[in-house]
Design a protein around this motif. Structure first.
Motif, PDB file in Angstrom:
ATOM      1  N   THR A  95       0.868  -1.176   0.000  1.00 41.60           N
ATOM      2  CA  THR A  95       0.000   0.000   0.000  1.00 41.60           C
ATOM      3  C   THR A  95       0.898   1.217   0.000  1.00 41.60           C
ATOM      4  OG1 THR A  95      -1.894   1.053   1.087  1.00 41.60           O
ATOM      5  CG2 THR A  95      -0.191   0.131   2.527  1.00 41.60           C
ATOM      6  N   ARG A 102      -8.832   1.399   7.746  1.00 40.45           N
ATOM      7  CA  ARG A 102      -9.067  -0.054   7.664  1.00 40.45           C
ATOM      8  C   ARG A 102      -8.529  -0.585   6.344  1.00 40.45           C
ATOM      9  NH1 ARG A 102     -14.463  -2.976   9.589  1.00 40.45           N
ATOM     10  NH2 ARG A 102     -13.184  -2.812  11.487  1.00 40.45           N
ATOM     11  N   PHE A 103      -7.722  -1.645   6.444  1.00 37.53           N
ATOM     12  CA  PHE A 103      -7.204  -2.352   5.273  1.00 37.53           C
ATOM     13  C   PHE A 103      -7.866  -3.728   5.219  1.00 37.53           C
ATOM     14  CE2 PHE A 103      -4.083   0.689   6.645  1.00 37.53           C
ATOM     15  CZ  PHE A 103      -3.499   1.189   5.488  1.00 37.53           C
ATOM     16  N   LYS A 123     -14.984   2.476   0.488  1.00 36.86           N
ATOM     17  CA  LYS A 123     -14.598   1.177   1.034  1.00 36.86           C
ATOM     18  C   LYS A 123     -13.179   0.795   0.629  1.00 36.86           C
ATOM     19  CE  LYS A 123     -18.650   0.534   2.865  1.00 36.86           C
ATOM     20  NZ  LYS A 123     -18.821   0.564   4.328  1.00 36.86           N
ATOM     21  N   SER A 124     -12.570  -0.017   1.471  1.00 40.49           N
ATOM     22  CA  SER A 124     -11.249  -0.539   1.147  1.00 40.49           C
ATOM     23  C   SER A 124     -11.342  -1.450  -0.074  1.00 40.49           C
ATOM     24  CB  SER A 124     -10.697  -1.321   2.342  1.00 40.49           C
ATOM     25  OG  SER A 124      -9.471  -1.938   2.015  1.00 40.49           O
ATOM     26  N   PRO A 133      -6.964   1.697   1.591  1.00 38.55           N
ATOM     27  CA  PRO A 133      -7.726   1.633   2.846  1.00 38.55           C
ATOM     28  C   PRO A 133      -8.988   2.485   2.814  1.00 38.55           C
ATOM     29  CG  PRO A 133      -5.960   3.207   3.091  1.00 38.55           C
ATOM     30  CD  PRO A 133      -5.834   2.650   1.697  1.00 38.55           C
ATOM     31  N   GLU A 134      -9.809   2.292   3.834  1.00 42.21           N
ATOM     32  CA  GLU A 134     -10.988   3.125   4.037  1.00 42.21           C
ATOM     33  C   GLU A 134     -10.889   3.816   5.389  1.00 42.21           C
ATOM     34  OE1 GLU A 134     -14.642   0.723   5.606  1.00 42.21           O
ATOM     35  OE2 GLU A 134     -13.628  -0.581   4.148  1.00 42.21           O
TER      36      GLU A 134
END
Length: 642
Positions: free
Chosen positions: A387, A447-448, A496-497, A511-512
Motif C-alpha cells: 500500500t 481499515r485495510f 470502502k477498502s 484503505p478506508e
C-alpha cells in the motif's frame, strides 16, 4: 532543535502512488475557528488578541468589503495558534513521588462490580540536574497507580529505578545517549574509552518508559530495547531487571506485546541471523510449576521457555523497518513494514559521534508500505500486500472474516513520521508559533481489507482514468487543490477498502476511513476481542487544532459513527476498557482514563469513569498531589487488588 527531518534521508524512487491515504487525511482536516476565551494564553497569542480587540473596536460604519478583509486577516493570524492546547502538560516534572496512597474525592457513583488496579507508564521528568532531555521519549519513566476497592479510589506514582535513571542522578548529568538526546560527555573519558563504549551494550538506555504488561502474575515495564523491569503492582517499587536477549536472540522488540487468554505472551523482535537482521515473533509460554508438599514451585519461567516461532527477512537488509506494534489473529501474525527504517550502516557513526538514535532513522517516502501475513502454524510469510507509504505507531485490532476470505487490519495512520519531530521538547514549546504543527500530527484510523485469495483481487483500472468501488484512482504527483476536490465527511466515510492486482502480480490495498478524527493510543475490549471480530474501539483525539484538544473518542467501526467525551482544560490519557462481568454486549462495561488539567492546576490528577455504552461520565476521583503530574502514555488494568 535537531529536526528529525534532518535525520531522515529521503531516497527518491520512481514508483507510482495513488495518494488515497493523503486524501483521506486532508479531506477530514478540521477548520480551527477563533476562540473567544482561549484555555491556553501565551505571549505568541498577543498579536492575535490585539488584532481581535482592534477589530471589535472598529467603527461599525465600515463598509462590508473592509470588514471582510479585516475578518480574513484575523483568521489568518489566529490560524497559526492553538488556543485550546496547553503543551506544558508534556514538559512537567514530577518533583516528589507519591509513595503512600492518596485518597481521592469521589463524585458520582462507582459501579459495585468495579474493583482492581490501573497501572500507567509514561514520561516523568525531562530534567537531570541542570540538563534537560531534548525529546519526550527520553524522559525518565514514571509509574502511576490507581486502586479501586469497594467504592474507594487511591493514587500513587513512582519513578522506575532503571540503571540509566540511577546513573543520571548520581552524576547529575545525562550519561547515556537516548532517542533524541546526546549524552553529556564525561570530561575524564579518553577518546579510546569513547570508541570502546560503542561495543558495550551496557551503555544502551534501559529507560522502560512506554508501557506495562503482565507476564503471569508479574508486571513488567517496556521500551523498545530488550530490557524490561519487574515492578511491584502495589507499591510500584522496582523489583528486578530482565535482559530478554539472554533468553532469546533479539536486539530490540516492540513496546506492545500481545497477552493471550491462556497467559501466553507474543512479541515482535529484531533478531540477527546468518543472512542479516530479521523480524521475529517471540513466544513466551506460561510458567511451568511443580509441587513440593502442596507448595507451588516455579520450575520454568516464561523467559526460560522463550522461543522464536516465526521469522521474516526485511526487504532492505541493512535498513530494517521501525516497528512499535504488530498484529495477531487466529491463524496469522501481521507485520507491517513501513518505510521508516533504522540504518544499520549509520549506527556505528551515530554512536561514534554521540548522535541520538534518531540520527540513524531513514524515511523512504516514495516507497510502499508492506503488510506481511505470517502463518502461526509454520512461521513463514504466506502473503504480502503493498500500500502507499504511511507512518504508524499503533495497530487498533485485526481479525479474520467469518467466511475466511479476508483479514481486516485497522491502523492509526499518518502520512509520514513528522509526528516524531513534534515530540522534540523545543517543538512542543514552540507549537503555538508553528502553523504546520497540527498537520504533522494529522492521523486517521484506517481499515485495510486483505483478501486471502488472489481471485478476490480486482483488476487495477488505468491510472488516472476512473473511479472504482468508490475509491479514487489518480496519477502520482497530480495534486488537485483541495477546494476543487472537496467532499463532505459523510461521502469520505462511505468509501470502502479495495485490493487490486498490480502488473507485477503484487496485491495493492487501498484503505478506508473509520473516523474523521485523529485517534491515538487505541484500546478495545482486549480480553474478548483481540485478534477477533470487533465493533468498537476507544482512543484519545490527536487533533491538536480542534476546539477542544483533549477528547476521548468511542468509534463504531460498523456504522462509522463516534461518541465524544471532553471537558474544557482537561487532558485525558489512553482510555482503558473494563468489561462488566455480567455484560452481554461487546461494549458493556466502563472506560477508565487518567486526567490532568492545564495551566494552574498542575498538581491535580483524576481517574475518570465512563459508561462505555453511552460514553457519559458516571464517576471520577480527584487527587491533589505534592508536585506536578505529567501526562502518561500506556497502561494495564487488572481486576485483582494486590
Amino acid at each position: 532543535m535537531r529536526s528529525l527531518n534532518c535525520c531522515l534521508s529521503c531516497n527518491r524512487f520512481d514508483t507510482s502512488k495513488l495518494k488515497v491515504i493523503e486524501d483521506l487525511l486532508d479531506k477530514t482536516a478540521p477548520t480551527l475557528m477563533p476562540c473567544t476565551s482561549p484555555v491556553f494564553q501565551k505571549d505568541v497569542l498577543k498579536k492575535s488578541i490585539i488584532l481581535n480587540n482592534r477589530n471589535k473596536n472598529k467603527d461599525t460604519k465600515n463598509d462590508s468589503h473592509n470588514t471582510k478583509i479585516d475578518d480574513d486577516q484575523r483568521k489568518e493570524e489566529i490560524s497559526y495558534f492553538y488556543p485550546n492546547l496547553d503543551t506544558t502538560i508534556w514538559s512537567r516534572t514530577c518533583e516528589k513521588e507519591v509513595i503512600e496512597p492518596l485518597t481521592g474525592i469521589i463524585t458520582g457513583h462507582i459501579p459495585n462490580w468495579l474493583n482492581g488496579t490501573l497501572l500507567r507508564n509514561g514520561p516523568g521528568s525531562l530534567e537531570v540536574g541542570s540538563y534537560k532531555f531534548e525529546h519526550l521519549f527520553d524522559s525518565s519513566a514514571l509509574l502511576h497507580r490507581y486502586e479501586i476497592n469497594n467504592g474507594k479510589i487511591t493514587y500513587q506514582n513512582r519513578f522506575i529505578q532503571t540503571d540509566v535513571y540511577k546513573k543520571n542522578h548520581a552524576a547529575k548529568r545525562i550519561v547515556v545517549t537516548e532517542f533524541g538526546t546526546r549524552r553529556v560527555p564525561d570530561p575524564c573519558q579518553s577518546i579510546f574509552s569513547k570508541i570502546s563504549s560503542i561495543f558495550r551494550s551496557a551503555d544502551a538506555s534501559d529507560n522502560t518508559m512506554i508501557s506495562v504488561y503482565p507476564f503471569n502474575d508479574e508486571y513488567y515495564t517496556f521500551t523498545e530495547y530488550p530490557i524490561i523491569h519487574r515492578i511491584d503492582p502495589k507499591s510500584l517499587e522496582t523489583l528486578d531487571k530482565v535482559n530478554l536477549a539472554k533468553y532469546v536472540n533479539i536486539v530490540s522488540h516492540t513496546s506492545h506485546p500481545h497477552v493471550m487468554r491462556d497467559g501466553t505472551v507474543y512479541n515482535l523482535g529484531m533478531t540477527t541471523t546468518s543472512r542479516g537482521p530479521a523480524y521475529s515473533i517471540v513466544r513466551f509460554p506460561p510458567s511451568k510449576f511443580s509441587e513440593d508438599n502442596g507448595t507451588k514451585i516455579k520450575k520454568l519461567s516464561m523467559f526460560d521457555q522463550a522461543e522464536i516461532v516465526a521469522t521474516v527477512l526485511p526487504r532492505w537488509i541493512f535498513s530494517p523497518s521501525y516497528m512499535h506494534t504488530f498484529g495477531i489473529t487466529t491463524n496469522f501474525f501481521i507485520i507491517v513494514e513501513q518505510p521508516l527504517t533504522l540504518s544499520l550502516k549509520s549506527i556505528f557513526m551515530q554512536k561514534l559521534r554521540n548522535d541520538p538514535l534518531c540520527a540513524a532513522f531513514r524515511w523512504f517516502g516514495n516507497e510502499d508500505s508492506q503488510i506481511h501475513l505470517v502463518s502461526r502454524k509454520n512461521g513463514k510469510a504466506v502473503k504480502t500486500f503493498v500500500t502507499e507509504a504511511f507512518f504508524f505507531l499503533h495497530i487498533i485490532n485485526q481479525y479474520e472474516t467469518q467466511d475466511g476470505l479476508s483479514v481486516i487490519l485497522d491502523i492509526c495512520c499518518y502520512r509520514d513520521p513528522k509526528i516524531l519531530d513534534c515530540m522534540f521538547v523545543e517543538a512542543i514549546e514552540n507549537a503555538h508559533e508553528n502553523p504546520d504543527y497540527s498537520k504533522f500530527f494529522r492521523g486517521r484510523p484506517l481499515r485495510f481489507i486483505l483478501p486471502l485469495k488472489d481471485s478476490e483481487l480486482r483488476v487495477l483500472p488505468e491510472i488516472g482514468s476512473t473511479k472504482t468501488n468508490n475509491v479514487n484512482i489518480r496519477k502520482s504527483g497530480r495534486k488537485k487543490k483541495l477546494e476543487d476536490n472537496k467532499k463532505n465527511v459523510h461521502d469520505v466515510l462511505q468509501k470502502k477498502s479495495a485490493a487490486f492486482k498490480l502488473p507485477n502480480a503484487k496485491a495493492y490495498v487501498v484503505p478506508e476511513l473509520l473516523c474523521d478524527l485523529g485517534c491515538e493510543t487505541p484500546q478495545i475490549n482486549y480480553k474478548f476481542n483481540v485478534g477477533r471480530k470487533y465493533r468498537y474501539f476507544y482512543a484519545i483525539c490527536s487533533d491538536v487544532d480542534r476546539e477542544n484538544s483533549g477528547m476521548l473518542v468511542k468509534v463504531d467501526t460498523e456504522l462509522k459513527t463516534k461518541l465524544i467525551w471532553c471537558e474544557r482544560n482537561v487532558y485525558p490519557s489512553e482510555p482503558i476498557f473494563v468489561p462488566d462481568p455480567e455484560g452481554k454486549n461487546e461494549d458493556d462495561g466502563i472506560v477508565l482514563s487518567s486526567l490532568i488539567w492545564g495551566q494552574e492546576r498542575k498538581t491535580q490528577v483524576a481517574l475518570l469513569i465512563l459508561n462505555a455504552v453511552t460514553f457519559e461520565e458516571v464517576a471520577r476521583a480527584t487527587f491533589e498531589t505534592p508536585s506536578p503530574v505529567p501526562k502518561c502514555l500506556h497502561g494495564w488494568f487488572s481486576s485483582l487488588v494486590p
